[in-house]
Design a protein around this motif. Structure first.
Motif, PDB file in Angstrom:
ATOM      1  N   UNK A  28      35.403 107.151  13.988  1.00 50.67           N
ATOM      2  CA  UNK A  28      35.765 107.844  15.227  1.00 50.67           C
ATOM      3  C   UNK A  28      34.984 109.139  15.442  1.00 50.67           C
ATOM      4  N   UNK A  29      34.165 109.515  14.492  1.00 50.09           N
ATOM      5  CA  UNK A  29      33.384 110.744  14.573  1.00 50.09           C
ATOM      6  C   UNK A  29      31.942 110.432  14.958  1.00 50.09           C
TER       7      UNK A  29
ATOM      8  N   UNK B 218      43.019 114.654  12.223  1.00 45.51           N
ATOM      9  CA  UNK B 218      42.925 113.634  11.167  1.00 45.51           C
ATOM     10  C   UNK B 218      41.467 113.334  10.817  1.00 45.51           C
ATOM     11  N   UNK B 219      40.631 113.252  11.826  1.00 43.63           N
ATOM     12  CA  UNK B 219      39.209 112.979  11.596  1.00 43.63           C
ATOM     13  C   UNK B 219      38.565 114.121  10.812  1.00 43.63           C
ATOM     14  N   UNK B 220      38.946 115.346  11.117  1.00 49.91           N
ATOM     15  CA  UNK B 220      38.391 116.501  10.402  1.00 49.91           C
ATOM     16  C   UNK B 220      38.818 116.476   8.940  1.00 49.91           C
ATOM     17  N   UNK B 221      40.073 116.122   8.683  1.00 46.89           N
ATOM     18  CA  UNK B 221      40.537 116.014   7.295  1.00 46.89           C
ATOM     19  C   UNK B 221      39.778 114.940   6.527  1.00 46.89           C
TER      20      UNK B 221
END
Length: 87
Positions: free
Chosen positions: A29-30, A54-57
């Protein structure tokens, strides 16, 4: 949303970090726009578009024991100027 990540590590972690970088995959998703090394600074930089926390984590968690990630949301300068002029 666009983010800038700069990751600082100590020289003792460099070998472990290199191995992790070789195998690390950004989440689907990034949208990764670029990865850079600040030569001689023990800092890497990534520019990416991420939809949520969530994507950053998923990006920062694997590196948690090797250094400190710093993340800031970003706007293209022209877009920021336009928004500020309309405030």
């Amino acid at each position: 949303m666009l983010f800038i990540l700069w990751f600082k590590w100590t020289p003792e972690c460099t070998s472990k970090l290199l191995e992790l970088w070789k195998s690390f995959k950004y989440p689907e998703e990034v949208k990764l726009m670029g990865r850079y090394l600040l030569i001689g600074r023990h800092i890497s930089v990534a520019i990416f578009d991420a939809p949520n926390e969530d994507a950053i984590l998923k990006i920062t968690y694997p590196f948690r024991e090797l250094g400190v990630p710093h993340i800031a949301p970003a706007l293209r300068l022209g877009d920021a100027i336009e928004k500020m002029e309309n405030m």
